[in-house]
Scaffold this active site. Structure first.
Site, PDB file in Angstrom:
ATOM      1  N   ASN A  92       0.887  -1.358   0.085  1.00 17.02           N
ATOM      2  CA  ASN A  92      -0.013  -0.086  -0.110  1.00 17.02           C
ATOM      3  C   ASN A  92       0.765   1.000  -0.094  1.00 17.02           C
ATOM      4  O   ASN A  92       1.892   1.269  -0.634  1.00 17.02           O
ATOM      5  CB  ASN A  92      -0.970  -0.079   1.074  1.00 17.02           C
ATOM      6  CG  ASN A  92      -2.379   0.232   0.470  1.00 17.02           C
ATOM      7  OD1 ASN A  92      -2.787   1.549   0.538  1.00 17.02           O
ATOM      8  ND2 ASN A  92      -3.444  -0.530   0.056  1.00 17.02           N
ATOM      9  N   ARG A  93       0.434   2.312   0.570  1.00 17.83           N
ATOM     10  CA  ARG A  93       0.941   3.486   0.283  1.00 17.83           C
ATOM     11  C   ARG A  93       1.865   4.072   1.393  1.00 17.83           C
ATOM     12  O   ARG A  93       2.025   3.666   2.609  1.00 17.83           O
ATOM     13  CB  ARG A  93      -0.197   4.702   0.500  1.00 17.83           C
ATOM     14  CG  ARG A  93      -1.348   4.520  -0.543  1.00 17.83           C
ATOM     15  CD  ARG A  93      -2.503   5.363  -0.032  1.00 17.83           C
ATOM     16  NE  ARG A  93      -3.604   4.911  -0.937  1.00 17.83           N
ATOM     17  CZ  ARG A  93      -4.217   5.454  -1.797  1.00 17.83           C
ATOM     18  NH1 ARG A  93      -3.689   6.352  -2.335  1.00 17.83           N
ATOM     19  NH2 ARG A  93      -5.430   5.064  -2.387  1.00 17.83           N
ATOM     20  N   HIS A 191      -3.547  -9.542  -2.550  1.00 19.66           N
ATOM     21  CA  HIS A 191      -4.618  -8.799  -3.383  1.00 19.66           C
ATOM     22  C   HIS A 191      -5.545  -9.351  -4.122  1.00 19.66           C
ATOM     23  O   HIS A 191      -5.561  -8.664  -5.296  1.00 19.66           O
ATOM     24  CB  HIS A 191      -3.589  -7.823  -3.988  1.00 19.66           C
ATOM     25  CG  HIS A 191      -4.354  -6.229  -4.188  1.00 19.66           C
ATOM     26  ND1 HIS A 191      -5.524  -6.035  -4.783  1.00 19.66           N
ATOM     27  CD2 HIS A 191      -3.852  -5.212  -3.991  1.00 19.66           C
ATOM     28  CE1 HIS A 191      -5.627  -4.666  -4.806  1.00 19.66           C
ATOM     29  NE2 HIS A 191      -4.677  -4.177  -4.451  1.00 19.66           N
ATOM     30  N   GLU A 354      -7.691  -6.051   1.660  1.00 14.59           N
ATOM     31  CA  GLU A 354      -6.319  -6.478   1.764  1.00 14.59           C
ATOM     32  C   GLU A 354      -6.063  -6.360   3.429  1.00 14.59           C
ATOM     33  O   GLU A 354      -5.891  -5.133   3.894  1.00 14.59           O
ATOM     34  CB  GLU A 354      -5.404  -5.494   1.168  1.00 14.59           C
ATOM     35  CG  GLU A 354      -5.814  -5.354  -0.309  1.00 14.59           C
ATOM     36  CD  GLU A 354      -5.393  -4.169  -0.791  1.00 14.59           C
ATOM     37  OE1 GLU A 354      -4.075  -3.662  -0.567  1.00 14.59           O
ATOM     38  OE2 GLU A 354      -6.221  -3.438  -1.550  1.00 14.59           O
TER      39      GLU A 354
END
Ligand SMILES: *[C@@H]1O[C@H](CO)[C@@H](O)[C@H](O)[C@H]1NC(C)=O
Ligand SMILES: *[C@@H]1O[C@H](CO)[C@@H](O)[C@H](O)[C@H]1NC(C)=O
Ligand SMILES: *[C@@H]1O[C@H](CO)[C@@H](O)[C@H](O)[C@H]1NC(C)=O
Ligand SMILES: *[C@@H]1O[C@H](CO)[C@@H](O)[C@H](O)[C@H]1NC(C)=O
Ligand SMILES: *[C@@H]1O[C@H](CO)[C@@H](O)[C@H](O)[C@H]1NC(C)=O
Ligand SMILES: *[C@@H]1O[C@H](CO)[C@@H](O)[C@H](O)[C@H]1NC(C)=O
Ligand SMILES: *[C@@H]1O[C@H](CO)[C@@H](O)[C@H](O)[C@H]1NC(C)=O
Ligand SMILES: *[C@@H]1O[C@H](CO)[C@@H](O)[C@H](O)[C@H]1NC(C)=O
Length: 393
Positions: A92-93, A191, A354
């Site tokens: 992710n981020r 994912h 997720e």
């Protein structure tokens, strides 16, 4: 034919054991494993699940994950939605594509516009060809050696492993990581994108009518105007757009609410959010999952439901509102060009859930998540355990 193939798989794995190596994949580049009520295929590219068949309410086998017909298409796909993949080493981020660790500032790849990192950049684990280290009739293990700085800003050697195991009506995902030489961010997930009607519902090819719940997810990580986690943690109000805790509701239940567009990302509708899982947390270093489902998804049309169990403290989840229309083809096992729609994945055509620790936790040390997201030699094994139980009624 089926039982012959099954015996073939068994013979292969016996041979593999004798020779100390694994058999080659099938002509589509896939490995298929099975157990009563479930069959799934996987590829070395991104250690992805490509197909997952379970029976619907009528007993018809439905392939309920998104993907491609052949392994080669995964690496060629320019959009790269991380179909079924294991993103890593930091999923992710990372807001503003930078974080500080032990007094050193690291800069990561800005592969997510305008200025954040997504899934560790374009050489992350979901862009690599993993090694198949073991395969038998109901289980497969992939492994990955991730050298220091193979992804920009990610120090030290990490060894990754994922074992997918099928049990009756059950899919068990066991993801592990070990930081061998240096303290480093480590956060992994699976994912898979779900479509519980397998695009066969003649009335609707989206997930807007799927019923979703996350009974322990009462807080969300706030995003700023460009979908960067900004450090604020918000309570999710009862009956709010992001309330899947007070009771189950349809993914599209609030599609006409003010705030649906831009809810968790500018310019598109629905969900692409990060939430916490608020229960008495388990030790993420141990392979145990919470005894109650932390998320459930169901489609009335197919009657298929999954209940997910996890050892993680949060989720990122998306209802595919950002999927471009008519670009990603539907697999042949889901009808291909002859599927119930035009043969392409529609906007809102899927839901990905997720399980992972709090998104962007490495650059928000005030949350206290560093012990669960930074690993070094001597810190033991990072573990993300996910269990899906399937039923149909
Ligand atoms: C983002 O990182 C840059 C350095 O790459 C820094 O100059 C800037 O202040 C940061 N911005 C925010 C909003 O954190
Ligand atoms: C990231 O994007 C936001 C919005 O465009 C901007 O305010 C911020 O300064 C940007 N940071 C960098 C380092 O570009
Ligand atoms: C696969 O295994 C070989 C032999 O051990 C190793 O050299 C290579 O780095 C491994 N590949 C990956 C992606 O881990
Ligand atoms: C699918 O259902 C959703 C929610 O009811 C609706 O908004 C959408 O228009 C439907 N799509 C089609 C193709 O009927
Ligand atoms: C989808 O859900 C909406 C709202 O509950 C309902 O009006 C519609 O009939 C449903 N459509 C299908 C195809 O089930
Ligand atoms: C973060 O964004 C939310 C809106 O999504 C806002 O309520 C909050 O005040 C922002 N926090 C900071 C520190 O800017
Ligand atoms: C969202 O949908 C639920 C279920 O239909 C409803 O109770 C709630 O009021 C809606 N919230 C908004 C903000 O529209
Ligand atoms: C199940 O069978 C009934 C009767 O043939 C049919 O109307 C229905 O569409 C089938 N449902 C699914 C999910 O295939």
């Amino acid at each position: 034919m089926k039982s012959l193939a099954f015996i073939g798989t068994l013979a292969f794995s016996w041979l593999a054991l004798v020779q100390g190596k694994v058999p080659p994949p099938d002509s589509d580049g896939k490995y298929t494993i099975q157990a009563p009520g479930i069959k799934a295929s996987f590829i070395p590219y991104s250690a992805a699940v490509t197909n997952l068949f379970v029976p619907d309410r009528n007993g018809t086998q439905r392939d309920i994950v998104l993907g491609y017909d052949t392994a080669v298409e995964y690496a060629e796909d320019k959009i790269h939605p991380n179909y079924g993949a294991i993103p890593g080493r930091y999923a992710n981020r990372i807001a503003n594509a930078t974080y500080e660790l032990d007094g050193v500032r690291y800069y990561t790849e800005r592969n997510n516009q305008p200025n954040s990192t997504m899934h560790s950049g374009t050489n992350g684990w979901s862009y690599r060809v993993w090694n198949v280290t073991n395969v038998c009739h109901d289980s497969i293990t992939f492994s990955l050696r991730d050298e220091p700085f193979s992804s920009k800003g990610m120090p030290g050697l990490v060894l990754g492993r994922v074992t997918y195991t099928l049990k009756p009506n059950t899919w068990i995902i066991s993801i592990e990581g070990e930081a061998k030489t240096h303290r480093t961010p480590l956060m992994l997930t699976n994912h898979a994108y779900w479509q519980l009607d397998a695009f066969a519902n003649p009335f609707n090819d989206t997930v807007l009518n799927h019923t979703f719940s996350m009974p322990f997810s009462k807080r969300q990580l706030a995003y700023d105007s460009v979908a960067e986690v900004n450090g604020t943690i918000l309570e999710i109000p009862k009956y709010g757009i992001n309330d899947f805790w007070s009771s189950p509701k349809q993914v599209g239940a609030n599609a006409s609410a003010a705030g649906w567009i831009g809810n968790c990302g500018p310019g598109f509708g629905g969900y692409d959010c990060a939430v916490t899982i608020d229960h008495d947390h388990l030790d993420p270093k141990k392979p145990q999952v919470y005894s109650e489902p932390v998320a459930s998804l169901r489609s009335e049309w197919s009657g298929i439901q999954w209940d997910m169990y996890s050892n993680q403290a949060g989720f990122a989840f998306t209802s595919c509102g950002f999927f471009p229309k008519d670009v990603l083809p539907i697999k042949k096992t889901q009808g291909g060009p002859d599927s119930a729609n035009d043969g392409f994945v529609p906007t809102y055509g899927c839901l990905a859930v997720e399980p992972q620790d709090w998104t962007s936790g490495i650059d928000h040390p005030q949350w206290g998540r560093l012990p669960y997201q930074i690993y070094g030699p001597g810190d033991g094994v990072y573990r993300n355990e996910i269990v899906y139980k399937f039923s149909a009624s």
